[in-house]
Design a protein around this motif. Structure first.
Motif, PDB file in Angstrom:
ATOM      1  N   ASP A 374      11.088  11.107   2.004  1.00  0.00           N
ATOM      2  CA  ASP A 374       9.700  10.652   2.018  1.00  0.00           C
ATOM      3  C   ASP A 374       9.666   9.132   2.214  1.00  0.00           C
ATOM      4  O   ASP A 374       9.748   8.362   1.266  1.00  0.00           O
ATOM      5  N   ILE A 375       9.575   8.720   3.478  1.00  0.00           N
ATOM      6  CA  ILE A 375       9.509   7.292   3.811  1.00  0.00           C
ATOM      7  C   ILE A 375       8.067   6.953   4.166  1.00  0.00           C
ATOM      8  O   ILE A 375       7.430   7.647   4.960  1.00  0.00           O
ATOM      9  N   ARG A 376       7.561   5.904   3.542  1.00  0.00           N
ATOM     10  CA  ARG A 376       6.170   5.501   3.781  1.00  0.00           C
ATOM     11  C   ARG A 376       6.092   4.000   4.070  1.00  0.00           C
ATOM     12  O   ARG A 376       6.981   3.225   3.717  1.00  0.00           O
ATOM     13  N   VAL A 377       4.983   3.639   4.677  1.00  0.00           N
ATOM     14  CA  VAL A 377       4.644   2.216   4.805  1.00  0.00           C
ATOM     15  C   VAL A 377       4.150   1.719   3.445  1.00  0.00           C
ATOM     16  O   VAL A 377       3.403   2.423   2.756  1.00  0.00           O
ATOM     17  N   LEU A 424       4.030  -5.913   5.048  1.00  0.00           N
ATOM     18  CA  LEU A 424       4.207  -4.477   5.220  1.00  0.00           C
ATOM     19  C   LEU A 424       5.689  -4.165   5.379  1.00  0.00           C
ATOM     20  O   LEU A 424       6.389  -4.823   6.157  1.00  0.00           O
ATOM     21  N   VAL A 425       6.150  -3.157   4.657  1.00  0.00           N
ATOM     22  CA  VAL A 425       7.566  -2.791   4.655  1.00  0.00           C
ATOM     23  C   VAL A 425       7.689  -1.271   4.677  1.00  0.00           C
ATOM     24  O   VAL A 425       6.689  -0.549   4.605  1.00  0.00           O
ATOM     25  N   ALA A 443      11.420   3.238  -6.374  1.00  0.00           N
ATOM     26  CA  ALA A 443      11.548   3.536  -4.946  1.00  0.00           C
ATOM     27  C   ALA A 443      12.602   2.593  -4.375  1.00  0.00           C
ATOM     28  O   ALA A 443      13.210   1.810  -5.108  1.00  0.00           O
ATOM     29  N   MET A 444      12.831   2.694  -3.070  1.00  0.00           N
ATOM     30  CA  MET A 444      13.823   1.833  -2.425  1.00  0.00           C
ATOM     31  C   MET A 444      13.232   1.184  -1.186  1.00  0.00           C
ATOM     32  O   MET A 444      12.624   1.855  -0.354  1.00  0.00           O
ATOM     33  N   LEU A 445      13.403  -0.130  -1.074  1.00  0.00           N
ATOM     34  CA  LEU A 445      13.014  -0.848   0.136  1.00  0.00           C
ATOM     35  C   LEU A 445      14.040  -0.577   1.221  1.00  0.00           C
ATOM     36  O   LEU A 445      15.245  -0.681   0.983  1.00  0.00           O
ATOM     37  N   PRO A 463       4.619  -0.380  12.759  1.00  0.00           N
ATOM     38  CA  PRO A 463       3.808  -0.845  13.888  1.00  0.00           C
ATOM     39  C   PRO A 463       2.529  -1.557  13.424  1.00  0.00           C
ATOM     40  O   PRO A 463       2.043  -1.345  12.309  1.00  0.00           O
ATOM     41  N   GLU A 464       2.027  -2.406  14.280  1.00  0.00           N
ATOM     42  CA  GLU A 464       0.814  -3.173  13.968  1.00  0.00           C
ATOM     43  C   GLU A 464      -0.342  -2.212  13.660  1.00  0.00           C
ATOM     44  O   GLU A 464      -0.511  -1.184  14.303  1.00  0.00           O
ATOM     45  N   GLY A 465      -1.144  -2.557  12.647  1.00  0.00           N
ATOM     46  CA  GLY A 465      -2.281  -1.729  12.257  1.00  0.00           C
ATOM     47  C   GLY A 465      -1.951  -0.692  11.210  1.00  0.00           C
ATOM     48  O   GLY A 465      -2.825   0.084  10.801  1.00  0.00           O
ATOM     49  N   SER A 466      -0.678  -0.647  10.754  1.00  0.00           N
ATOM     50  CA  SER A 466      -0.284   0.339   9.744  1.00  0.00           C
ATOM     51  C   SER A 466      -0.925   0.035   8.400  1.00  0.00           C
ATOM     52  O   SER A 466      -1.297  -1.107   8.105  1.00  0.00           O
ATOM     53  N   SER A 467      -1.040   1.060   7.564  1.00  0.00           N
ATOM     54  CA  SER A 467      -1.634   0.927   6.239  1.00  0.00           C
ATOM     55  C   SER A 467      -0.685   1.497   5.187  1.00  0.00           C
ATOM     56  O   SER A 467       0.115   2.389   5.480  1.00  0.00           O
ATOM     57  N   PRO A 468      -0.771   0.999   3.951  1.00  0.00           N
ATOM     58  CA  PRO A 468       0.057   1.559   2.880  1.00  0.00           C
ATOM     59  C   PRO A 468      -0.143   3.074   2.753  1.00  0.00           C
ATOM     60  O   PRO A 468      -1.270   3.565   2.769  1.00  0.00           O
ATOM     61  N   GLY A 469       0.963   3.793   2.655  1.00  0.00           N
ATOM     62  CA  GLY A 469       0.900   5.248   2.539  1.00  0.00           C
ATOM     63  C   GLY A 469       1.118   5.981   3.844  1.00  0.00           C
ATOM     64  O   GLY A 469       1.347   7.200   3.836  1.00  0.00           O
TER      65      GLY A 469
END
Length: 533
Positions: A374-377, A424-425, A443-445, A463-469
């Motif tokens: 489960d990788i998220r922004v 953003l990561v 969690a892990m960066l 990518p540009e415009g991404s949001s958390p989650g």
């Protein structure tokens, strides 16, 4: 030695370095009256590797404390666990396990005459035991059986009934081996509590349970019995040990899931009482540690270099392995090894029946599916220094949940605190939380990295415009749902991570397929050809 120890001293020796003990008062009561009877069981499946030194070193403690120790070669369990050991190979594998386990114990100075070795099918096929299996199955619910085996029995889409029997048989073993306590990894806790719940219902006594912590594999994903090329086998040559240790994950200053450090803590310190880090005189020369905490502190503060730690472990590990290699130079034991573990390429059709019976689920492809992680922004909300570690920082990261997650990392060593703020990561969200110097990392960066002097690390960029989650997926694996929580024992993340790379275009990839969100690909700034960690 045991004759000179008080009951309290025996208890301390029996329980040292364990993660958890169930039934402490019962143990103390027995020790006041007589020596403790304890057993450790091992299913005779894949070839034992160097991680088996962890329970072996604890068995040495039990013997020093005067315990009567039984080692169970659980051949029937090996067959019941999704047929990990074919029926026709059970006898050969028991013989192999007995020889290699005895060789391991001899290499660490454990007297074999104080141990009792038992084969499961010597008593598990008896009339009395079989009747107890039926009695137990009339009381135990399917829910309890499945829950108990979740961390131990191989999980597949269409599980076999045999996997549900496994936990109950392990519980009954405590009665039929006539022991006071069972010893195992903390991954078996649910089986232990099942035994405590149901044995009294059969009129049998509730036993105590001794649990080792789950120690990371020395080489992470490489520590798997099913991956011959990547694990450190007990019969590996010194050259193979050097090559595989060189690949071991041992990031400077990182004490989380560091298999090299864990091996020193769980095996070398208990056996030898000290550990020598060998290094060139210009870097301070050799240093002897008499307490693991001192070594861990120096490594966290980067006073001990990963290369020096690996080289020092290599020397000591080869000292442990050499007597085992010598024993297996005999023609008889070489033949036993080849017969118990025949070359799959020379046994056409091997394993097909098991896969079909299991409904085709849970095979290598399923275990390695990148969709399971489960990788998220995420967005970094705040960055502050770890109160007890100079090289670590705490990041509060919004990953699209009601509350931000706390992540402990050493990223500030490569990217300034100011540059991380509000950035953003990418965040891996379904690992089991781990404490790092007293603070739980939730969690892990994920970053791009290139090893070398100096080591280079960059955060991965969504990518540009991404949001958390926003969910990150591998191209072609968009629809599958990730696991709620990755089982640490299965090393799913480590297996997926092994094939995560940065392309020459600075694009993150898994097996040449792009990592993406719905808005586009995941990239980094400059680290072409790097790894993802």
């Amino acid at each position: 030695m045991a004759d000179q120890l008080s009951p309290d001293e025996k208890f301390q020796l029996i329980t040292r370095n364990l993660q958890e003990v169930l039934g402490e008062e019962k143990l103390k009561q027995v020790l006041q009256e007589r020596e403790l009877k304890v057993y450790w069981g091992t299913a005779t499946t894949g070839k034992p590797h160097i991680a088996y030194f962890v329970p072996m070193s604890k068995i040495a403690d039990f013997l020093k404390a005067g315990c009567e120790v039984t080692i169970l070669f659980a051949d029937l369990h090996a067959f019941l666990d999704n047929m990990k050991a074919p029926w026709e190979l059970l006898e050969l594998r028991v013989k192999y396990y007995e020889q290699v386990i005895k060789a391991m114990l001899e290499s660490i100075g454990v007297p074999l005459d104080k141990l009792k070795f038992v084969k499961g099918t010597d008593y598990q096929l008896s009339r009395e035991y079989t009747l107890d299996v039926y009695r137990l199955s009339s009381m135990m619910t399917e829910h309890d059986a499945k829950k108990a085996g979740a961390e131990v029995v191989k999980q597949v889409e269409h599980p076999l009934l045999s996997g549900l029997l496994y936990p109950g048989l392990q519980a009954l073993d405590e009665e039929y081996l006539k022991v006071d306590a069972q010893f195992g990894g903390v991954d078996q806790r649910k089986i232990f509590t099942l035994a405590e719940k149901y044995l009294p219902s059969l009129g049998y006594a509730k036993r105590s349970h001794l649990m080792n912590p789950m120690v990371p594999g020395l080489t992470g994903v490489k520590m798997s019995s099913s991956e011959e090329e990547s694990k450190i086998d007990l019969l590996d040559s010194p050259g193979d040990v050097k090559k595989k240790l060189k690949k071991a994950f041992c990031e400077p200053g990182n004490i989380l899931n560091n298999g090299v450090l864990s091996f020193v803590k769980s095996v070398l310190f208990p056996l030898r009482g000290e550990f020598c880090v060998k290094r060139d005189a210009k870097w301070g020369g050799d240093k002897i540690y008499t307490a693991f905490e001192e070594l861990e502190k120096d490594f966290a503060e980067e006073s001990v270099h990963p290369g020096d730690l690996k080289a020092s472990v290599e020397v000591t590990l080869n000292q442990l392995l050499e007597p085992i290699r010598k024993k297996f130079e005999s023609p008889e034991l070489r033949k036993l090894s080849n017969n118990a573990y025949p070359d799959p390429s020379k046994t056409k059709g091997a394993g097909k029946g098991a896969k079909a019976a299991a409904g085709g689920g849970g095979g290598d492809d399923d275990e390695l599916a990148p969709s399971r992680v489960d990788i998220r922004v995420g967005r970094i909300i705040s960055v502050e220094k770890h109160p007890d570690a100079d090289s670590l920082y705490l990041e509060k990261i919004d990953v699209g949940e009601p509350e931000p997650r706390t992540v402990v990392s050493g990223l500030v060593a490569f990217v300034s605190q100011e540059d991380l703020q509000d950035r953003l990561v990418l965040v891996l969200c379904n690992l089991k939380p781990q404490k790092m110097r007293g603070i739980e990392s939730q969690a892990m960066l994920l970053c791009a990295s290139i090893e070398g002097e100096p080591r280079r690390v960059e955060p991965l960029d969504p990518p540009e415009g991404s949001s958390p989650g926003d969910r990150v997926f591998v191209e072609g694996h968009e629809t599958a749902k990730p696991d709620d929580r990755l089982n640490p024992k299965k090393k799913v993340w480590e297996k997926v991570q092994a094939d995560l790379k940065i392309s020459d275009e600075c694009v993150a990839q898994w097996k040449d397929k792009q990592l993406m969100t719905k808005l586009g690909q995941i990239t980094c700034k400059t680290l072409k050809g790097g790894n993802v960690s």
